[in-house]
Design a protein around this motif. Structure first.
Motif, PDB file in Angstrom:
ATOM      1  N   LEU A 227      -1.324  23.684  26.591  1.00  0.00           N
ATOM      2  CA  LEU A 227      -0.269  24.570  26.088  1.00  0.00           C
ATOM      3  C   LEU A 227       0.371  25.264  27.282  1.00  0.00           C
ATOM      4  O   LEU A 227      -0.275  26.037  27.983  1.00  0.00           O
ATOM      5  CB  LEU A 227      -0.855  25.604  25.122  1.00  0.00           C
ATOM      6  N   LEU A 228       1.644  24.954  27.530  1.00  0.00           N
ATOM      7  CA  LEU A 228       2.397  25.587  28.609  1.00  0.00           C
ATOM      8  C   LEU A 228       3.108  26.812  28.039  1.00  0.00           C
ATOM      9  O   LEU A 228       3.945  26.692  27.141  1.00  0.00           O
ATOM     10  CB  LEU A 228       3.408  24.615  29.203  1.00  0.00           C
ATOM     11  N   LYS A 229       2.757  27.970  28.564  1.00  0.00           N
ATOM     12  CA  LYS A 229       3.339  29.216  28.071  1.00  0.00           C
ATOM     13  C   LYS A 229       4.231  29.820  29.145  1.00  0.00           C
ATOM     14  O   LYS A 229       3.957  29.710  30.325  1.00  0.00           O
ATOM     15  CB  LYS A 229       2.230  30.204  27.691  1.00  0.00           C
ATOM     16  N   GLY A 230       5.283  30.480  28.705  1.00  0.00           N
ATOM     17  CA  GLY A 230       6.174  31.115  29.669  1.00  0.00           C
ATOM     18  C   GLY A 230       7.575  31.239  29.120  1.00  0.00           C
ATOM     19  O   GLY A 230       7.936  30.617  28.118  1.00  0.00           O
ATOM     20  N   GLU A 231       8.389  32.032  29.807  1.00  0.00           N
ATOM     21  CA  GLU A 231       9.764  32.251  29.378  1.00  0.00           C
ATOM     22  C   GLU A 231      10.593  30.979  29.514  1.00  0.00           C
ATOM     23  O   GLU A 231      10.197  30.042  30.223  1.00  0.00           O
ATOM     24  CB  GLU A 231      10.385  33.374  30.213  1.00  0.00           C
ATOM     25  N   CYS A 259      11.612  20.767  19.787  1.00  0.00           N
ATOM     26  CA  CYS A 259      11.498  21.006  18.345  1.00  0.00           C
ATOM     27  C   CYS A 259      12.561  21.964  17.829  1.00  0.00           C
ATOM     28  O   CYS A 259      12.841  21.990  16.621  1.00  0.00           O
ATOM     29  CB  CYS A 259      10.112  21.573  18.030  1.00  0.00           C
ATOM     30  N   ALA A 260      13.153  22.756  18.722  1.00  0.00           N
ATOM     31  CA  ALA A 260      14.166  23.716  18.281  1.00  0.00           C
ATOM     32  C   ALA A 260      15.566  23.113  18.292  1.00  0.00           C
ATOM     33  O   ALA A 260      16.497  23.697  17.742  1.00  0.00           O
ATOM     34  CB  ALA A 260      14.129  24.954  19.175  1.00  0.00           C
ATOM     35  N   ALA A 261      15.721  21.941  18.919  1.00  0.00           N
ATOM     36  CA  ALA A 261      17.058  21.370  19.080  1.00  0.00           C
ATOM     37  C   ALA A 261      17.422  20.373  17.995  1.00  0.00           C
ATOM     38  O   ALA A 261      18.560  19.925  17.932  1.00  0.00           O
ATOM     39  CB  ALA A 261      17.152  20.695  20.450  1.00  0.00           C
ATOM     40  N   ILE A 262      16.461  20.007  17.129  1.00  0.00           N
ATOM     41  CA  ILE A 262      16.715  18.999  16.102  1.00  0.00           C
ATOM     42  C   ILE A 262      16.641  19.659  14.727  1.00  0.00           C
ATOM     43  O   ILE A 262      15.683  20.399  14.444  1.00  0.00           O
ATOM     44  CB  ILE A 262      15.675  17.861  16.204  1.00  0.00           C
ATOM     45  N   PRO A 263      17.629  19.431  13.870  1.00  0.00           N
ATOM     46  CA  PRO A 263      17.599  20.033  12.531  1.00  0.00           C
ATOM     47  C   PRO A 263      16.318  19.653  11.777  1.00  0.00           C
ATOM     48  O   PRO A 263      15.762  18.565  11.962  1.00  0.00           O
ATOM     49  CB  PRO A 263      18.832  19.426  11.843  1.00  0.00           C
ATOM     50  N   LEU A 264      15.842  20.586  10.965  1.00  0.00           N
ATOM     51  CA  LEU A 264      14.577  20.412  10.260  1.00  0.00           C
ATOM     52  C   LEU A 264      14.543  19.126   9.448  1.00  0.00           C
ATOM     53  O   LEU A 264      13.548  18.402   9.434  1.00  0.00           O
ATOM     54  CB  LEU A 264      14.329  21.614   9.348  1.00  0.00           C
ATOM     55  N   GLU A 265      15.648  18.798   8.792  1.00  0.00           N
ATOM     56  CA  GLU A 265      15.655  17.619   7.922  1.00  0.00           C
ATOM     57  C   GLU A 265      15.554  16.311   8.709  1.00  0.00           C
ATOM     58  O   GLU A 265      15.250  15.259   8.141  1.00  0.00           O
ATOM     59  CB  GLU A 265      16.926  17.609   7.049  1.00  0.00           C
ATOM     60  N   LEU A 266      15.836  16.343  10.001  1.00  0.00           N
ATOM     61  CA  LEU A 266      15.740  15.143  10.829  1.00  0.00           C
ATOM     62  C   LEU A 266      14.480  15.115  11.700  1.00  0.00           C
ATOM     63  O   LEU A 266      14.075  14.068  12.190  1.00  0.00           O
ATOM     64  CB  LEU A 266      16.967  15.028  11.751  1.00  0.00           C
ATOM     65  N   LEU A 267      13.865  16.296  11.878  1.00  0.00           N
ATOM     66  CA  LEU A 267      12.761  16.398  12.837  1.00  0.00           C
ATOM     67  C   LEU A 267      11.550  15.576  12.410  1.00  0.00           C
ATOM     68  O   LEU A 267      10.899  14.937  13.231  1.00  0.00           O
ATOM     69  CB  LEU A 267      12.373  17.873  13.021  1.00  0.00           C
ATOM     70  N   GLU A 268      11.233  15.571  11.121  1.00  0.00           N
ATOM     71  CA  GLU A 268      10.075  14.811  10.653  1.00  0.00           C
ATOM     72  C   GLU A 268      10.241  13.334  10.945  1.00  0.00           C
ATOM     73  O   GLU A 268       9.318  12.655  11.407  1.00  0.00           O
ATOM     74  CB  GLU A 268       9.834  15.039   9.166  1.00  0.00           C
ATOM     75  N   SER A 269      11.450  12.826  10.690  1.00  0.00           N
ATOM     76  CA  SER A 269      11.709  11.411  10.959  1.00  0.00           C
ATOM     77  C   SER A 269      11.630  11.126  12.461  1.00  0.00           C
ATOM     78  O   SER A 269      11.123  10.087  12.881  1.00  0.00           O
ATOM     79  CB  SER A 269      13.083  11.017  10.421  1.00  0.00           C
ATOM     80  N   GLU A 270      12.116  12.085  13.295  1.00  0.00           N
ATOM     81  CA  GLU A 270      12.066  11.908  14.744  1.00  0.00           C
ATOM     82  C   GLU A 270      10.627  11.825  15.236  1.00  0.00           C
ATOM     83  O   GLU A 270      10.297  11.028  16.106  1.00  0.00           O
ATOM     84  CB  GLU A 270      12.798  13.065  15.436  1.00  0.00           C
ATOM     85  N   LEU A 271       9.780  12.653  14.651  1.00  0.00           N
ATOM     86  CA  LEU A 271       8.395  12.711  15.105  1.00  0.00           C
ATOM     87  C   LEU A 271       7.560  11.562  14.564  1.00  0.00           C
ATOM     88  O   LEU A 271       6.803  10.925  15.310  1.00  0.00           O
ATOM     89  CB  LEU A 271       7.761  14.045  14.705  1.00  0.00           C
ATOM     90  N   PHE A 272       7.673  11.304  13.266  1.00  0.00           N
ATOM     91  CA  PHE A 272       6.746  10.369  12.614  1.00  0.00           C
ATOM     92  C   PHE A 272       7.365   9.006  12.298  1.00  0.00           C
ATOM     93  O   PHE A 272       6.644   8.078  11.946  1.00  0.00           O
ATOM     94  CB  PHE A 272       6.209  11.000  11.322  1.00  0.00           C
ATOM     95  N   GLY A 273       8.700   8.890  12.394  1.00  0.00           N
ATOM     96  CA  GLY A 273       9.354   7.637  12.066  1.00  0.00           C
ATOM     97  C   GLY A 273       9.489   7.437  10.563  1.00  0.00           C
ATOM     98  O   GLY A 273       9.008   8.251   9.768  1.00  0.00           O
ATOM     99  N   GLU A 302       9.082  23.951  22.707  1.00  0.00           N
ATOM    100  CA  GLU A 302       9.368  24.956  21.680  1.00  0.00           C
ATOM    101  C   GLU A 302       8.597  24.654  20.388  1.00  0.00           C
ATOM    102  O   GLU A 302       9.155  24.626  19.291  1.00  0.00           O
ATOM    103  CB  GLU A 302      10.874  25.045  21.413  1.00  0.00           C
ATOM    104  N   ILE A 303       7.297  24.456  20.545  1.00  0.00           N
ATOM    105  CA  ILE A 303       6.440  24.152  19.400  1.00  0.00           C
ATOM    106  C   ILE A 303       6.408  25.302  18.407  1.00  0.00           C
ATOM    107  O   ILE A 303       6.132  25.114  17.215  1.00  0.00           O
ATOM    108  CB  ILE A 303       5.012  23.823  19.904  1.00  0.00           C
ATOM    109  N   SER A 342       5.930  26.604  24.672  1.00  0.00           N
ATOM    110  CA  SER A 342       6.656  27.585  23.869  1.00  0.00           C
ATOM    111  C   SER A 342       6.915  28.833  24.697  1.00  0.00           C
ATOM    112  O   SER A 342       6.059  29.257  25.483  1.00  0.00           O
ATOM    113  CB  SER A 342       5.853  27.965  22.625  1.00  0.00           C
ATOM    114  N   HIS A 343       8.128  29.390  24.532  1.00  0.00           N
ATOM    115  CA  HIS A 343       8.387  30.682  25.175  1.00  0.00           C
ATOM    116  C   HIS A 343       7.992  31.819  24.246  1.00  0.00           C
ATOM    117  O   HIS A 343       7.956  32.972  24.640  1.00  0.00           O
ATOM    118  CB  HIS A 343       9.870  30.814  25.566  1.00  0.00           C
TER     119      HIS A 343
END
Length: 551
Positions: A227-231, A259-273, A302-303, A342-343
């Protein structure tokens, strides 16, 4: 005092006991040995005590520790082997008692003038300091002859004291050797960290960034979630690439997703196919990023912005090492190393119910805190020069910093961290006009144009507020695109033409003549030295020299 003690005199017992206690202070030999010499002077009248040791690589004795001697007397206390009483004791390894220094030809009165000593009979006692049967130094004192104790008895005490001093020197030598080994190991680790960091584009030598690089190096070849933490802007993606490239998975794919740059409705498909026909528009089967990272590394930036439902699915991936595409019931095994960043403070997100506690524990196995730029002492100047060289090469420019610009860069807080510093310098390279030099005024103007941007909830600030003039209420606060702003990669030809046109019309200022000549005079005609005085490269100095017609 009990009769069984060999040392009958109470003061002698105190001296021996307290002198022995100083062995515990061997890590500070000067303080420990000086305390012993002070003790025998106060309690026993053995005055002007000195410990003479050989200088490294020479057969010369030198007073290294003393009590009651002046600086001049210490500097004179030097003897070759077999020279004077101290030199003979060192050479023979045997103690010597001089009952009356005025009657001894070998007593040189070199350390202390005879006139400085009391005008009565003065004795001198010297005994070797032994270590494992070898003479390593000499302990010597003066004392008045007319004392109640015999000279032989004082010599017996001094032999014990010399034994204690020998132990102190030996223990200190061990401590110094171990310390030197640790220093060398730390320097090797530091050099390795710097080398590894620069290899992956991580520039800096501050303790803060060295600590992060050291932790990253330890985690590189361990199959553990990091886990990389920081601003924002602290270089989390560069660290994740370093973790991948320094690992045994370096030949596998490195897949990064924000994870913050992709709309929620598309993110699942991006991650899991998804499978063909899983939803409207799914005209073909598509593997997700997790599956594509098989036998490689997946970086989830940005988890903290991940939806709770997707958090549960990600947790299942971490536990089961498999994924299920949307529209499928079949689990597909995946061998992937996951790095997240995540920041946001994920612990606070857990407390507020925005992040799963079980997933947090899974991700927080090996956290690495990436320091903010303002906490990286000395790195801003290194990074600024690095970004300046990059920008000069990319935009075919020959721009330099003036001293005020570098000083301001180091004072500013950089709320946008490394990313902000890089962008400001790129913009400054394109906007520099006066003698193609980046001034602090130009840097301040560029930052003022960004003053409407909020970084991580905090507006930009300078460490010295007076250095950055505030924006007045009559000024329009907005983000301004500079005239010569270009993308980082493959800028369009029209912009390149503008940059070249800007460069072709630039002329060296006549006011630079005196500055260049004065620097050359101070450098005694050496142009390379003169260039360094003006914070220029020799090429930049010679260019201006020729442009101004100087010879």
């Amino acid at each position: 005092m009990p009769d069984s003690l060999d040392i009958a005199d109470h003061s002698e017992y105190i001296v021996i006991r307290q002198a022995a206690e100083q062995i515990e202070e061997a890590h500070q030999p000067e303080e420990a040995i000086t305390n012993i010499l002070s003790l025998i002077s106060r309690q026993m009248g053995l005055n002007r005590g000195r410990v003479l040791l050989r200088e490294k690589g020479e057969h010369v004795l030198k007073a290294v520790y003393s009590f009651g001697l002046t600086d001049l007397e210490i500097s004179r206390s030097r003897f070759a082997d077999n020279e004077g009483i101290s030199g003979k004791v060192m050479k023979m390894g045997m103690p010597v008692i001089i009952p009356n220094i005025d009657l001894e030809d070998d007593y040189l009165c070199r350390t202390v003038d005879r006139a400085t000593l009391p005008q009565e009979t003065v004795a001198f006692i010297a005994t070797p300091i032994l270590r494992k049967g070898r003479t390593v130094g000499v302990l010597a004192v003066n004392r008045l002859k007319n004392r109640s104790r015999s000279l032989d008895r004082d010599l017996g005490i001094l032999k014990l004291i010399a034994l204690f001093i020998g132990e102190i020197l030996a223990v200190n030598a061990i401590i110094e050797k171990q310390t030197q080994v640790l220093k060398e190991e730390n320097e090797q680790l530091r050099a390795m960290a710097v080398s590894q960091g620069s290899q992956y584009g991580i520039i800096g030598e501050s303790p803060a960034v060295m600590g992060a690089l050291s932790k990253a190096a330890r985690a590189a070849n361990v199959s553990v979630t990091v886990l990389l933490k920081g601003e924002s802007g602290t270089g989390k993606e560069k660290f994740s690439r370093m973790l991948h490239m320094a690992s045994s998975r370096q030949d596998g794919p490195f897949i990064a997703i924000n994870c913050a740059a992709i709309p929620l409705e598309l993110l699942e498909s991006e991650l899991f196919g998804h499978e063909k026909g899983a939803f409207t528009g799914a005209t073909s089967t598509k593997p997700g990023k997790i599956e594509m990272a098989h036998r490689g590394t997946l970086f989830l930036d940005e988890i903290g912005d991940l939806d709770l439902g997707l958090q549960a699915k990600l947790l299942r991936v971490l536990e089961d090492r498999s994924i299920t595409r949307i529209g499928s019931n079949k689990a597909t095994p995946v061998d992937v190393r996951i790095i997240v960043a995540s920041h946001k403070n994920l612990q606070e997100s857990v407390n507020h119910g925005n992040f799963r506690l079980d997933l947090f524990y899974r991700l927080n196995v090996f956290p690495i805190e990436l320091p903010a730029l303002r906490d990286r002492d000395g790195d801003i100047r290194l990074l600024a020069r690095h970004f300046l060289n990059q920008a000069n090469q990319e935009y075919h420019q020959n721009v330099i910093f003036d001293r005020g610009a570098l000083e301001f860069l180091e004072r500013y807080e950089w709320p946008g961290n490394i990313r902000q510093l890089e962008n400001v310098i790129k913009r400054a390279v394109l906007l520099a006009e006066d003698a193609q030099m980046i001034t602090d005024a130009l840097i301040q103007r560029i930052i003022r144009e960004e003053s409407g941007i909020v970084f991580n909830g905090a507006p930009p600030q300078a460490r010295e507020p007076a250095a950055l003039p505030p924006v007045t209420v009559h000024e329009e606060v907005r983000v301004v695109e500079p005239q010569y702003e270009v993308p980082m990669h493959n800028p369009p030809m029209s912009v390149r033409e503008n940059v070249e046109m800007k460069r072709s019309y630039w002329k060296v200022s006549e006011s630079e003549k005196d500055v260049l000549l004065q620097a050359l005079e101070r450098a005694h005609g050496n142009k390379s030295h003169a260039a360094r005085m003006l914070n220029m490269t020799p090429r930049q100095y010679n260019y201006r020299f020729k442009k101004l017609g100087l010879s």
